[in-house]
Scaffold this motif. Sequence first.
Motif, PDB file in Angstrom:
ATOM      1  N   THR A 183       0.807  -1.256   0.055  1.00  0.00           N
ATOM      2  CA  THR A 183       0.114  -0.166   0.080  1.00  0.00           C
ATOM      3  C   THR A 183       0.845   1.157  -0.025  1.00  0.00           C
ATOM      4  OG1 THR A 183      -1.510  -1.362   1.440  1.00  0.00           O
ATOM      5  CG2 THR A 183      -1.879   1.211   1.116  1.00  0.00           C
ATOM      6  N   VAL A 184       1.950   1.308   0.952  1.00  0.00           N
ATOM      7  CA  VAL A 184       2.979   2.556   0.803  1.00  0.00           C
ATOM      8  C   VAL A 184       3.451   2.460  -0.347  1.00  0.00           C
ATOM      9  CG1 VAL A 184       4.735   3.436   2.170  1.00  0.00           C
ATOM     10  CG2 VAL A 184       3.076   2.156   3.588  1.00  0.00           C
ATOM     11  N   GLU A 185       4.135   1.626  -0.903  1.00  0.00           N
ATOM     12  CA  GLU A 185       4.748   1.746  -2.204  1.00  0.00           C
ATOM     13  C   GLU A 185       3.846   2.024  -3.233  1.00  0.00           C
ATOM     14  OE1 GLU A 185       5.572  -2.277  -4.028  1.00  0.00           O
ATOM     15  OE2 GLU A 185       7.706  -1.315  -4.505  1.00  0.00           O
ATOM     16  N   GLY A 186       2.565   1.527  -3.139  1.00  0.00           N
ATOM     17  CA  GLY A 186       1.748   2.001  -4.230  1.00  0.00           C
ATOM     18  C   GLY A 186       1.372   3.740  -4.100  1.00  0.00           C
ATOM     19  N   LEU A 187       1.139   4.128  -3.064  1.00  0.00           N
ATOM     20  CA  LEU A 187       1.081   5.654  -2.576  1.00  0.00           C
ATOM     21  C   LEU A 187       2.252   6.471  -2.870  1.00  0.00           C
ATOM     22  CD1 LEU A 187      -0.653   5.619   0.992  1.00  0.00           C
ATOM     23  CD2 LEU A 187      -1.465   6.366  -0.923  1.00  0.00           C
ATOM     24  N   LEU A 188       3.360   5.994  -2.817  1.00  0.00           N
ATOM     25  CA  LEU A 188       4.589   6.703  -3.234  1.00  0.00           C
ATOM     26  C   LEU A 188       4.590   6.775  -4.585  1.00  0.00           C
ATOM     27  CD1 LEU A 188       7.235   4.964  -0.638  1.00  0.00           C
ATOM     28  CD2 LEU A 188       6.319   7.266  -0.701  1.00  0.00           C
ATOM     29  N   PHE A 189       4.327   5.544  -5.162  1.00  0.00           N
ATOM     30  CA  PHE A 189       4.361   5.630  -6.843  1.00  0.00           C
ATOM     31  C   PHE A 189       3.432   6.533  -7.315  1.00  0.00           C
ATOM     32  CE2 PHE A 189       2.801   3.691 -10.800  1.00  0.00           C
ATOM     33  CZ  PHE A 189       3.680   3.982 -11.518  1.00  0.00           C
ATOM     34  N   VAL A 190       2.277   6.805  -6.726  1.00  0.00           N
ATOM     35  CA  VAL A 190       1.248   7.846  -7.489  1.00  0.00           C
ATOM     36  C   VAL A 190       1.586   9.160  -7.057  1.00  0.00           C
ATOM     37  CG1 VAL A 190      -0.341   5.921  -8.100  1.00  0.00           C
ATOM     38  CG2 VAL A 190      -0.575   7.384  -5.953  1.00  0.00           C
TER      39      VAL A 190
END
Lengths: 273, 189
Positions: free
Chosen positions: B9-16
Amino acid sequence: MPSEAVGTSLFEGAVQGYNVKLDVFEGPLDLLLHLIRKNELDIHDIPIALITRQYLDYLKIMKELNLDLAGDFLLMASTLLQIKSRLLLPLPEPEEGEGGEPEDPRAELVRRLLEYQRYRDAGLDLGACKLLGRDVFVHPCSDVCSMEGITKSDDGPLELDLYDLAEAFNRLLSCIPAARAHEVAPRDVLSIVDAISEILDRLENQEYLEFEILLLESPDQERMIAFFLAILELCRIKLIKILQNSRYGAIYIFPSTTVEADLDGDADAVTFP
Amino acid sequence: MQSPSLKATVEGLLFVSDGPTSLDRLAELLPEYDRAAIRISLQELRDGYEERGSGFTLVEVAGGWQLRSRPELTPYLSRMFKGRPVRFTQSALETLAIVAYRQPVTRQEIEYLRGVDTGAVLKSLLEKRLIKILGKKEIPGRPLIYGTTREFLEVFNLKDIKGLPTLREIQSLDEIPVYEVQEELPLVI
């Protein structure tokens, strides 16, 4: 006075490849540091006569090449000469109650040189950082899905400062056509007070006003300026808050009460120093 | 379907995300998770990228976390951004350094340190949003005072202003309080 011999020998090679050479010096301090290093001098014990001579030679070359001598270079030349003359004069008697040795006339220059060197090095260190856009890159944000509207804003409205506001105003000013000379009918003049009350009236009926739309409604510069000054004044007396949604985004004007209610007072809007 | 892990989830947030994302912001976006757990997952992500030699890394910059390309890839990646390389002149870097280390600082103080007129450089740094006007100094003339911006930290890959490289010490120079030196400042208009 600079002797010809030193002048030519020192910068002989420099004259040909001269354009490159000149760009190296950012200013008089940079040039002085270069001369000190070139002559392998101790920065705490600079032979002022030698340095001044070489410094003036350099200025002479600049002149011969018809370059505009920056005033800063001349200022430093006179500082050097002043230091030299102070060194030649006998020291004044130390005043009563003022113990200690009188300061070396060169001390201030040395301090400035060292300080300058420090920041020049710091600048080089900064330039060696992993610069964004040069050494490292980020995932480019695509604007396709960027959200419109205040409520959807991601991080909440941005603060913006006077500089942003003035910049936005300048941009708008350039949008309106230049004054038309053939117009003779007297125009109704809008005072700042009128503009203030108009803004406040409109804010009673609307939740917010858009900076750009508000100013572009004005048909001429005078009205626009009146509105802009009115906005600044209202901001100063804290009747409105000015917020921006994104960098270079639209700027919104809120009555200060709703902003506090909406944002719980966490967005610290424009404050003018 | 299995619910996604916190790390993902954190990775996804950082990605976008389109800028550095602070831990506060992540905690606010993920109220169902513990703040400490989010911090751990950030570190795990960072270590994970390092371990598998990923093409990007997770760095702490400008008070937040951001996915950035691995510095070793620069020669290849820069081919993609050819037209607009980021470059700074020596005068821009010098001025930035003075503003960064000495903020809040006035133009007169900068010019005294550099020995040259700095108006044009300051203007271009303001336009690039690397520095900003902080206000006015309460001395005669009320000159503007300048400081660095968040963008400055982002561009120079700094975690915060304390992350600046330390100034090289001046050898054996008596410690003179800087402002005392500036008192004698000749008025340069």
